[in-house]
Design a protein around this motif. Sequence first.
Motif, mmCIF file in Angstrom:
data_model
loop_
_atom_site.group_PDB
_atom_site.id
_atom_site.type_symbol
_atom_site.label_atom_id
_atom_site.label_comp_id
_atom_site.label_asym_id
_atom_site.label_seq_id
_atom_site.Cartn_x
_atom_site.Cartn_y
_atom_site.Cartn_z
ATOM 1 N N GLY A 1 72.032 67.102 -2.733
ATOM 2 C CA GLY A 1 71.712 65.777 -2.212
ATOM 3 C C GLY A 1 71.138 65.845 -0.808
ATOM 4 O O GLY A 1 70.183 65.129 -0.477
ATOM 5 N N LEU A 2 71.694 66.716 0.017
ATOM 6 C CA LEU A 2 71.187 66.894 1.382
ATOM 7 C C LEU A 2 69.755 67.409 1.342
ATOM 8 O O LEU A 2 68.882 66.919 2.071
ATOM 9 C CB LEU A 2 72.102 67.847 2.149
ATOM 10 C CG LEU A 2 71.818 68.056 3.621
ATOM 11 C CD1 LEU A 2 71.859 66.737 4.394
ATOM 12 C CD2 LEU A 2 72.830 69.034 4.213
ATOM 13 N N ARG A 3 69.483 68.368 0.455
ATOM 14 C CA ARG A 3 68.115 68.874 0.295
ATOM 15 C C ARG A 3 67.167 67.763 -0.144
ATOM 16 O O ARG A 3 66.037 67.669 0.337
ATOM 17 C CB ARG A 3 68.073 70.025 -0.711
ATOM 18 C CG ARG A 3 68.321 71.373 -0.077
ATOM 19 C CD ARG A 3 67.982 72.515 -1.028
ATOM 20 N NE ARG A 3 68.797 72.546 -2.228
ATOM 21 C CZ ARG A 3 70.018 73.054 -2.295
ATOM 22 N NH1 ARG A 3 70.563 73.585 -1.229
ATOM 23 N NH2 ARG A 3 70.687 73.057 -3.420
ATOM 24 N N ALA A 4 67.628 66.906 -1.054
ATOM 25 C CA ALA A 4 66.796 65.794 -1.528
ATOM 26 C C ALA A 4 66.484 64.826 -0.388
ATOM 27 O O ALA A 4 65.352 64.328 -0.280
ATOM 28 C CB ALA A 4 67.488 65.070 -2.681
ATOM 29 N N ASP B 1 66.605 60.187 -5.193
ATOM 30 C CA ASP B 1 67.048 60.835 -6.426
ATOM 31 C C ASP B 1 67.551 62.237 -6.095
ATOM 32 O O ASP B 1 67.125 62.848 -5.120
ATOM 33 C CB ASP B 1 65.888 60.933 -7.421
ATOM 34 C CG ASP B 1 65.434 59.563 -7.893
ATOM 35 O OD1 ASP B 1 66.297 58.674 -8.062
ATOM 36 O OD2 ASP B 1 64.221 59.384 -8.088
ATOM 37 N N GLY B 2 68.458 62.738 -6.909
ATOM 38 C CA GLY B 2 68.971 64.086 -6.703
ATOM 39 C C GLY B 2 70.289 64.120 -5.956
ATOM 40 O O GLY B 2 70.817 65.185 -5.676
ATOM 41 N N CYS B 3 70.814 62.952 -5.628
ATOM 42 C CA CYS B 3 72.096 62.871 -4.929
ATOM 43 C C CYS B 3 73.162 62.414 -5.918
ATOM 44 O O CYS B 3 72.904 61.560 -6.763
ATOM 45 C CB CYS B 3 72.018 61.875 -3.771
ATOM 46 S SG CYS B 3 70.815 62.326 -2.515
ATOM 47 N N ALA B 4 74.353 62.980 -5.807
ATOM 48 C CA ALA B 4 75.441 62.603 -6.708
ATOM 49 C C ALA B 4 75.903 61.176 -6.426
ATOM 50 O O ALA B 4 76.318 60.463 -7.332
ATOM 51 C CB ALA B 4 76.611 63.563 -6.548
ATOM 52 N N SER B 5 75.823 60.749 -5.188
ATOM 53 C CA SER B 5 76.201 59.391 -4.826
ATOM 54 C C SER B 5 74.937 58.558 -4.623
ATOM 55 O O SER B 5 73.821 59.077 -4.674
ATOM 56 C CB SER B 5 77.062 59.404 -3.559
ATOM 57 O OG SER B 5 76.394 60.095 -2.537
ATOM 58 N N GLN B 6 75.127 57.284 -4.389
ATOM 59 C CA GLN B 6 74.005 56.388 -4.118
ATOM 60 C C GLN B 6 73.534 56.631 -2.680
ATOM 61 O O GLN B 6 74.341 56.577 -1.752
ATOM 62 C CB GLN B 6 74.440 54.918 -4.259
ATOM 63 C CG GLN B 6 74.984 54.563 -5.610
ATOM 64 C CD GLN B 6 73.874 54.352 -6.625
ATOM 65 O OE1 GLN B 6 72.755 54.012 -6.280
ATOM 66 N NE2 GLN B 6 74.189 54.567 -7.880
ATOM 67 N N VAL B 7 72.240 56.885 -2.496
ATOM 68 C CA VAL B 7 71.682 57.136 -1.165
ATOM 69 C C VAL B 7 70.365 56.388 -1.038
ATOM 70 O O VAL B 7 69.527 56.435 -1.940
ATOM 71 C CB VAL B 7 71.433 58.648 -0.925
ATOM 72 C CG1 VAL B 7 70.764 58.879 0.427
ATOM 73 C CG2 VAL B 7 72.728 59.422 -1.015
#
Length: 135
Positions: free
Chosen positions: A120-123, A48-54
């Motif tokens: 997103g990288l931080r997440a 969670d917290g990423c703009a794209s699906q990760v």
Amino acid sequence: MATAAFEAIAEDFEFLEDWEDRYRYVIEQGKAMEPLPDALKVPATKVDGCASQVWLHPVIESGTFRFDGDSDALIVRGLIALLRALYNDMPVSEVGAVDARAELGRLGLHDHLSAQRSNGLRAMIERIRTVAAAS
């Protein structure tokens, strides 16, 4: 404190002066990864917290941390590849001591990622640290 794989990437970045070349390099790193099987793309592995699906799928064996991951965005898939180079095959007890922000800062990424990508990288980093700390 970075792995040899990450040091190799940092050295490659020193030779790439243009940010378009650096972005291309990051994307190529992501393309070189094996895709995460669809069976592992489940809510438990979604970040969670990423703009794209990760999705990140960590595995800890014999005290060694590693993870596989995937994203529907090419640049994010490349960022996952960079994180894999930074953390994979590291003793799980050392994962929390890695200053990922500083290590990635050596590549100059902070100045060239959008706010959404940085979040997103931080997440992703937080998920890695949380999983390692829980083991």
